[in-house]
Design a protein around this motif. Sequence first.
Motif, mmCIF file in Angstrom:
data_model
loop_
_atom_site.group_PDB
_atom_site.id
_atom_site.type_symbol
_atom_site.label_atom_id
_atom_site.label_comp_id
_atom_site.label_asym_id
_atom_site.label_seq_id
_atom_site.Cartn_x
_atom_site.Cartn_y
_atom_site.Cartn_z
ATOM 1 N N SER A 6 0.808 -1.022 -0.111
ATOM 2 C CA SER A 6 -0.154 -0.486 -0.134
ATOM 3 C C SER A 6 0.819 1.224 0.450
ATOM 4 C CB SER A 6 -1.555 -0.011 1.237
ATOM 5 O OG SER A 6 -0.157 0.053 2.644
ATOM 6 N N ARG A 7 0.590 2.236 -0.740
ATOM 7 C CA ARG A 7 1.309 3.907 -1.303
ATOM 8 C C ARG A 7 0.309 4.431 -1.101
ATOM 9 N NH1 ARG A 7 5.664 6.512 -0.848
ATOM 10 N NH2 ARG A 7 6.377 8.095 -2.303
ATOM 11 N N ASN A 8 0.230 5.130 0.264
ATOM 12 C CA ASN A 8 -0.180 7.247 0.700
ATOM 13 C C ASN A 8 0.626 7.814 -0.309
ATOM 14 O OD1 ASN A 8 -2.624 6.049 1.446
ATOM 15 N ND2 ASN A 8 -0.934 5.469 3.094
ATOM 16 N N PHE A 9 0.070 8.712 -1.205
ATOM 17 C CA PHE A 9 1.071 10.060 -2.183
ATOM 18 C C PHE A 9 0.949 11.518 -0.596
ATOM 19 C CE2 PHE A 9 0.000 6.777 -4.650
ATOM 20 C CZ PHE A 9 1.683 6.631 -5.915
ATOM 21 N N ARG A 10 1.714 12.162 -1.204
ATOM 22 C CA ARG A 10 1.914 13.125 -0.661
ATOM 23 C C ARG A 10 0.445 14.319 -0.614
ATOM 24 N NH1 ARG A 10 6.465 12.943 2.678
ATOM 25 N NH2 ARG A 10 7.627 12.614 1.726
ATOM 26 N N LYS A 11 0.004 13.820 -1.806
ATOM 27 C CA LYS A 11 -1.079 14.587 -1.819
ATOM 28 C C LYS A 11 -2.490 13.766 -0.925
ATOM 29 C CE LYS A 11 -4.185 16.207 -5.867
ATOM 30 N NZ LYS A 11 -4.868 15.770 -6.728
ATOM 31 N N LYS A 12 -3.444 14.762 -0.113
ATOM 32 C CA LYS A 12 -4.617 13.505 0.760
ATOM 33 C C LYS A 12 -5.185 13.432 -0.496
ATOM 34 C CE LYS A 12 -7.725 15.234 4.473
ATOM 35 N NZ LYS A 12 -7.949 15.876 5.020
ATOM 36 N N GLY A 13 -5.588 11.781 -0.070
ATOM 37 C CA GLY A 13 -7.105 11.247 -0.362
ATOM 38 C C GLY A 13 -5.884 10.312 -1.909
ATOM 39 N N ASN A 63 -4.526 -11.015 -8.426
ATOM 40 C CA ASN A 63 -3.841 -10.303 -8.604
ATOM 41 C C ASN A 63 -5.446 -8.754 -8.400
ATOM 42 O OD1 ASN A 63 -0.490 -10.775 -9.102
ATOM 43 N ND2 ASN A 63 -1.524 -11.858 -10.376
ATOM 44 N N SER A 64 -4.895 -8.272 -7.452
ATOM 45 C CA SER A 64 -5.625 -7.012 -7.586
ATOM 46 C C SER A 64 -5.337 -5.853 -7.303
ATOM 47 C CB SER A 64 -6.728 -7.451 -6.578
ATOM 48 O OG SER A 64 -6.478 -7.377 -5.245
ATOM 49 N N ALA A 65 -5.745 -5.018 -8.135
ATOM 50 C CA ALA A 65 -5.164 -3.351 -7.501
ATOM 51 C C ALA A 65 -5.605 -2.346 -7.527
ATOM 52 C CB ALA A 65 -3.770 -2.565 -8.127
ATOM 53 N N SER A 66 -5.893 -1.372 -6.542
ATOM 54 C CA SER A 66 -7.245 -0.223 -6.340
ATOM 55 C C SER A 66 -6.205 1.667 -6.491
ATOM 56 C CB SER A 66 -7.634 -0.247 -5.295
ATOM 57 O OG SER A 66 -7.706 -0.471 -3.735
ATOM 58 N N TYR A 67 -7.054 2.038 -6.848
ATOM 59 C CA TYR A 67 -6.498 3.492 -7.409
ATOM 60 C C TYR A 67 -7.663 4.390 -6.721
ATOM 61 C CZ TYR A 67 -3.633 7.598 -8.767
ATOM 62 O OH TYR A 67 -3.303 8.890 -9.268
ATOM 63 N N ASN A 68 -6.767 5.692 -6.233
ATOM 64 C CA ASN A 68 -7.617 6.605 -5.608
ATOM 65 C C ASN A 68 -7.434 8.127 -6.046
ATOM 66 O OD1 ASN A 68 -10.494 7.187 -3.354
ATOM 67 N ND2 ASN A 68 -9.112 8.475 -3.418
ATOM 68 N N GLU A 69 -7.722 8.641 -6.549
ATOM 69 C CA GLU A 69 -7.439 10.316 -7.243
ATOM 70 C C GLU A 69 -7.998 11.070 -6.973
ATOM 71 O OE1 GLU A 69 -4.473 13.075 -9.289
ATOM 72 O OE2 GLU A 69 -4.305 10.719 -8.281
ATOM 73 N N PRO A 70 -7.572 12.083 -6.141
ATOM 74 C CA PRO A 70 -8.816 13.197 -5.868
ATOM 75 C C PRO A 70 -8.604 14.254 -6.881
ATOM 76 C CG PRO A 70 -6.654 13.146 -4.677
ATOM 77 C CD PRO A 70 -6.257 11.610 -5.265
ATOM 78 N N ILE A 71 -9.928 14.484 -7.254
ATOM 79 C CA ILE A 71 -10.023 15.633 -8.661
ATOM 80 C C ILE A 71 -9.985 16.717 -7.832
ATOM 81 C CG2 ILE A 71 -11.641 16.029 -10.584
ATOM 82 C CD1 ILE A 71 -11.756 13.114 -11.010
ATOM 83 N N SER A 72 -11.115 17.046 -7.114
ATOM 84 C CA SER A 72 -10.936 18.384 -6.137
ATOM 85 C C SER A 72 -11.049 18.076 -5.038
ATOM 86 C CB SER A 72 -12.727 19.060 -6.498
ATOM 87 O OG SER A 72 -13.487 17.893 -6.285
#
Length: 929
Positions: free
Chosen positions: A459-466, A517-526
Amino acid sequence: MKHLLPLLLLLFTATLPMLAHAQNAKGELAGKISDETSKEPLSYATVSVYNAQDTTLITFRMSDDNGIFKIPGLPLESRLRAIITMMGYGVYRHEFTLTAAQPILNLGEVKMAASSTLLSEVLIVAETPPILVRNDTVEFNAASFKTLPTALVEDLLKKLPGVSVDNSGNIMVNGKAVSKILVDGKEFFGSDPKIASRNLPANVIEKVQVMNDPEALRRDPDMPEMDIPQVINLKFKKGVKKGLFGKLYGGAGTDDRYEGGGILNMFRDTMQVSVLGYSNNLNRPGFGFEDISRIGGFDRSGFNSVMIRSDGGFALNGISFGGTEEGIQQSSGGGANFNTVFNNGITLNLQYFLGGIDADLRQITNSSQLVDEDTITSRRVRNQFSKSTSHRIGGKLDWKIDTLTDLSVTPVVTIADISSNQIAFTNTYGNFPELINESNNTQFYNNNTLTLGNDLTLSRNFRKKGRNLTYYGTYEYSTILQDQVNNAENIFFRPEPAITLLDQLRDNDTYSTKINNSASYNEPISKNVSAVFRLNSEYFDDKNALQTYDADPETDEYTLLVPGLSNELKRTGWRNYLTTGIKWKIKELTVQPAVRFTSLDITNTFQKNPTIKQDFFYVFPTLNVNWKSFYLSYNVNLREPNATDLQPVIDNTNPLFINYGNPELKPSVSNSIYLNYRKYDTKRSLNYSVYMNGEISNDAVTRQRTIDAFGVQTSRPVNTDGNWRINSSARFLKDFKYDNNRQYSIGGSIWASYTRTLVLFNDIQSFSQTWSLNPTLDAKMNLDDKVEFNQSFTLRHQQSTYEDNTFRSLKFNTKTSRSEIVIRLPKKLVWEATFDYWYNSNMAPGLQNNYSRLNGSVTYLFMKDDRAQLKLSVFDVLDQNLNAYRNIRENIIEDTQTVVLNRYGMLTFTYNIRNFGGKVGGRSSMFRF
C-alpha cells in the motif's frame, strides 16, 4: 413453570437497574457550561463531584453537545465539592450541601474562562478529574475507577464510560471498534488489543487515552465517522518492558475425564515468544478463542478462515483447537509463536501449530418429506469414529518502508490428515410403518490435504491527500487425496424383496492452483470528488480425478476399474474485473457510484466427455452511500459452480441417496443490497444498530431431487431463476454504571429471514417460502465484582409454505435460555453456576424435544496474589444433556440428535504465572463450561 422461569429471571434482572437507580437518586446537581467570551456551549467538559472532607471521588458526568449536565444520585447532608475541568480553560470549583428539603441544585450557566496554564498545574493531585478531553483525545485517570487487586486492563476498561467489552474481549468505544492498544505510544504487544487487555494488570496503569486511528484515516480520509477505528494508549506508572505471563493447569474427573495444558507468553522489549500445549476429552478447546488468537499469535500473523461452533469449539486456518467435531471428542494440540520488531520498521512473525481430534459420534437423523397425503421418512442411525490431525507452518513479515509505504508478506503451509470408520443403518418408510427399504453401509474414509500459499500486500499513500494505491496478490496450491471404501447391503421391499450389494473404492484426487492479483487506485479530483479504479485478475487451474474400483472376488483387492463411475475434469480459466467510479463527498454524505466490467473465460475438459467452454461478459452497476451512521451498498456478484457439481459422474457411495453432476451449469448472477445503521448515544450509554441484506439470484444452483418406487433418492444440480433471500436484524444495548462499582446492562436483538427457493421434486415444481424469526433478550448485572448475574432468552420460529398444494406447510418453534451466576464471597472462594434449557415444539417420534443442563463449580484461591486456583466442578448435574436441533429445507423437515457428554465431576488445579490471570469466574474464564 420451568418454561417461564428463565423469562421471569430475565425480567427480574432487567428491573434491577431501575430499582437501584430509584433507591439511590437522593440528590441532583445540574447546570450548563459555556465559554465566557464566545458564549458558545462547551461539550465534553468533565464535572466531578468529590467528598469535600477527604476528596474521595463520588461520581462524574460530561456535558452534552449543548453544554448541559445532570448528576443524579448524590448523597444528602454531606459537604460536597464540584470540580469542572476542560483543557484550555481554568478550573471551576464549588462546594455545596444537598438536603432533603432542597435535594436539587442548579448552578445555572457556568462560564469558563480560557487559560494557557496546563490543567495539571492548577489541580490538587487528589482532585485529578476522571476524564480529560485533549483535542481529539479522551484521557481517563485510572485511579478514579476502582477494580479488584487481580484485575486486568480489560476489567478497568469495562469501568470507563462509553467503553464496552464483549465476552470475546472485543473493545468498543462509543460504538466504535478498537483496532489496537499501544503502550506509551508504541505497538508493544503487536496489533491485537486483547494481548494487552487480557494479560496486563490494571494496577500498573496511570492513564488510558483514546483517539482515532491515524493510519486508518490516512488510508481513507473520507471514512464515515462510525467506522473510524479507535486506538487506546496505556500510560504506565512504571514501564513494563519485559516479563512472563500465562498459566498452567491440570485436572482429573470421573468417567476417566481429564484436562491439562499450559500457555505462556514471554516478552522483552519488542520481542515475544509464545508456546502452548493442551489435551482433554471434555468436548471443548484447551484454550479460548481469544487466548489462541492473541497469545497464540494468530492475530499477529493473520488468519483467512475461521470456524466457530455454537458450543465453543473453533478452528483457525484449518487448525482445530478442540470441540469442532460432533459426538464425544478427545482434543490435543500445541505450538509456538515468535514475534519481533526490528529498528528498520520490519515486524516478523513465525509460528507452528498442531491440532488433533479423536471423535466418537453416535447420531440419529430423521428426515420427513410431505407430498400430498403421503409422508416419506428416512431414519439414519450412524456410529462413527474419526481421527483428524492438522499442521500449520506460517508467518508474516510487515515492513514499513517509509511513512507512506507498507509491505506485508504472509506465507503458509498446511498439512491435514483425516480418517474415519463409519457404520450407518438407514430405513425408509412410506406412510409409517410401511418399510420401503433399508441399508447397512460400512464406510472407511481417508483424506490427505496439502496447501501452500502466500499473500502479498503493498500500500502506498502519496503526498497529495486522498491519493493512494494498493496492490494485493495471493498464490495458493493445494492437493486433496481422498479414498473412500463402501461396503453396503441394501434391501428393497417393493414390489418383492430384493437385495443389492456394494463393495467399491472411490479414489478422488483434487489439484488446485489459484493466482489472484488486484490493485486499487484513488485519485482526488477536487476537495470533494475522487476517481476510483479497481482491477482484479484471477487465474485458476483445477483438476478433479475420480477413479472407482470394484473389489476383485479372488483377491479382495480393489483393482477392477468401473468406467461408468470414473472420469477426470480439468477446469482452467481467468476471472477479470475492472471497476471505475467516483467518490463524491458532501459534508457528511459520501456517494460512490461505479461500473464493474466482468469477463469469465473458463475451459472445462473431461476425460470422456466433450470439452465445454464458458465465456461470459457482464457490465454491472455498483453503489455505495455513507451518511453519518447510515451505510448502503448495491452490488452484482458472480458465483461459478463447484468442480464437484460439474463432474459428470454419479456418487453412489450411499446407494439410497445418489448424487449426479451437471457439466452444463452456468455461473449464478446475484443482485444484492445491503443496509446498515449503527449509533452510539454517549449521553444515554445506548448502543443500537439495524441491518438488512437482500439478494435476488438468477441461474442459482438448485438441487433437483427424485424418489423412485424403491425409495432411492437422487439429486442433481440445475440452474434456476427467481430465488430470493432477505436477512435483517436489529440490536440494542443499554449500560447502567453507578459509582464505578455497580454495572447493569439490558440488551435485545431480533433476527428475521425470508427465503424463496424453487423446489424440484419428481415432476413437481413449486416455490417454497421460508420465514424465520429469532428474538433474543439479554440482561447482565455486576455488583462490585462480588456478584455477577447474566440471563439470556431466545425464541425461534421457522415456517415454510409452498405455492403448489402438493406440499404441506411446515413449522416449528424452539425456546432457549441460559442463566449464569458468579459469587465471589467470601474472599477466597468463587461460586459459579449455569443453567441451560432447550425446548422444541415438535420433534420426530422417538427423539427428545427438550433438555436441561445444570453446571456448578466452586474455586478456591490461594498463594500470593491468588496465583493458584483449585476448582471443583460438576458438569450436567441433572444428567440430561444432549445435542438436538431441527431444520427446514426445501420440502424436508429434518431432526438430528447426537449423543454427547453427560454428568461428570472434575477437580482442576491452575497456576497463573505472574498473576496475569484476571478475576476468576464468568464466561471470560478459561475454564468455562
